[in-house]
Scaffold this active site. Sequence first.
Site, PDB file in Angstrom:
ATOM      1  N   SER A 188      53.371  36.893  36.951  1.00 11.48           N
ATOM      2  CA  SER A 188      52.978  36.040  35.830  1.00 11.48           C
ATOM      3  C   SER A 188      53.554  34.630  35.842  1.00 11.48           C
ATOM      4  O   SER A 188      53.193  33.809  35.006  1.00 11.48           O
ATOM      5  CB  SER A 188      53.340  36.724  34.509  1.00 11.48           C
ATOM      6  OG  SER A 188      54.734  36.896  34.389  1.00 11.48           O
TER       7      SER A 188
ATOM      8  N   LYS B 179      56.680  36.633  25.244  1.00 15.58           N
ATOM      9  CA  LYS B 179      56.877  35.395  25.998  1.00 15.58           C
ATOM     10  C   LYS B 179      56.784  34.171  25.096  1.00 15.58           C
ATOM     11  O   LYS B 179      57.555  33.216  25.253  1.00 15.58           O
ATOM     12  CB  LYS B 179      55.867  35.317  27.140  1.00 15.58           C
ATOM     13  CG  LYS B 179      56.118  36.370  28.209  1.00 15.58           C
ATOM     14  CD  LYS B 179      55.208  36.215  29.411  1.00 15.58           C
ATOM     15  CE  LYS B 179      55.583  37.221  30.487  1.00 15.58           C
ATOM     16  NZ  LYS B 179      54.809  37.060  31.721  1.00 15.58           N
TER      17      LYS B 179
END
Length: 371
Positions: free
Chosen positions: A264, A309
């Site tokens: 990611s 996140k």
Amino acid sequence: MPRRTATLLTSALLLITMFCVGALLNVPYAEMSPGPTVNTLGSHDGDPVLNVKDEPGRKGRPEVYDTSGNLNMTTVRVTSSEYKMTLFGALSGWLRHDSLVVPHHTLYPDDKSAQEVDEENAEEFTASQESAKAAALKELDLPVSTHILVGSVEKGAPAHKRLHAGDVITAVDGTPVGGAQSVGKLVTKHKPGERVTFTVIPSARVKAAQKRGEKPPAEDAKKVTVGTRKAADDGRAVVGIQPAVGHTFPFEIDIKLADIGGPSAGLMFALGIVDKLTPADLTGGKFVAGTGTIDDDGKVGEIGGIQMKTVGARKKGAEYFLTPAGNCASAAKDKPEGLTLVKTATIDDALSALKKIRSGRTDELSRCTAH
């Protein structure tokens, strides 16, 4: 004993029992929380996260420019595979904004060991770095060559000690390979027990060429004949290798970030590389964070744990968050206050957004919505 006293005593005993059950009863869940966020333009543990190297004997590299601001990659912290979550722990996690409780098998599938999960995450992280470099250099119109190589060799398989990790595969049975998947398709044309001929450039020759910033030389290719065996799952012919995509870059870019797994961070690595190799200051001194996988052509893919996140990025000080288009709706449903979520489908989208941010045209940003 008076009825009221008996009732109170019974209630107290029930509460104590429920407390003990909640504290001791294990449930099949795991927990995700915001992990470290690291500026790809800066340093980590004393070393630059991104370092464009200038090695003697290698072809020239472009100038490396000073940068400012932040292009932070973000991570998610997860409980270990051995962690035993209690019922109270699960209830607490469900109630907290900075925690996400998920079924244990979503992080640690039943058909994989913890070691296999860790190895897979490490491989994905390495692959994401390569794709980030390719996407960034292509964006800058710098030469990138792609080839198919032996990613790994299963110990004890027919290919063991015949093929080696890092060998470039140019053909199978004389047929040029067009991609990683084509290797398997060409092998499975055989019946188990038959032999397959690979045309490969040995890994040592590949590394030597890459040090010079050159493509693996076709004249160094040799033919290697390998036996096949029956695959355990479906009986097809296999040789025991995992093909992968490799690249040759005109100069070396070292990405140094330990204890991180998964794909990611690809988008933010790519943007960091572009920023270091262009005179324009991409952020204009702003604090931008983000996430997303990236392929060689700059397409951004969605990731897991998006809410954790965004929370971690905002706590660190981020004002803008580059969000994969596929994660936009989910992220917008629980957006931290003060954080602008920017919809990002490609590296071009990200670069366009950064231009608007540094020039103060933030009203033109493509923002994520919950619908």
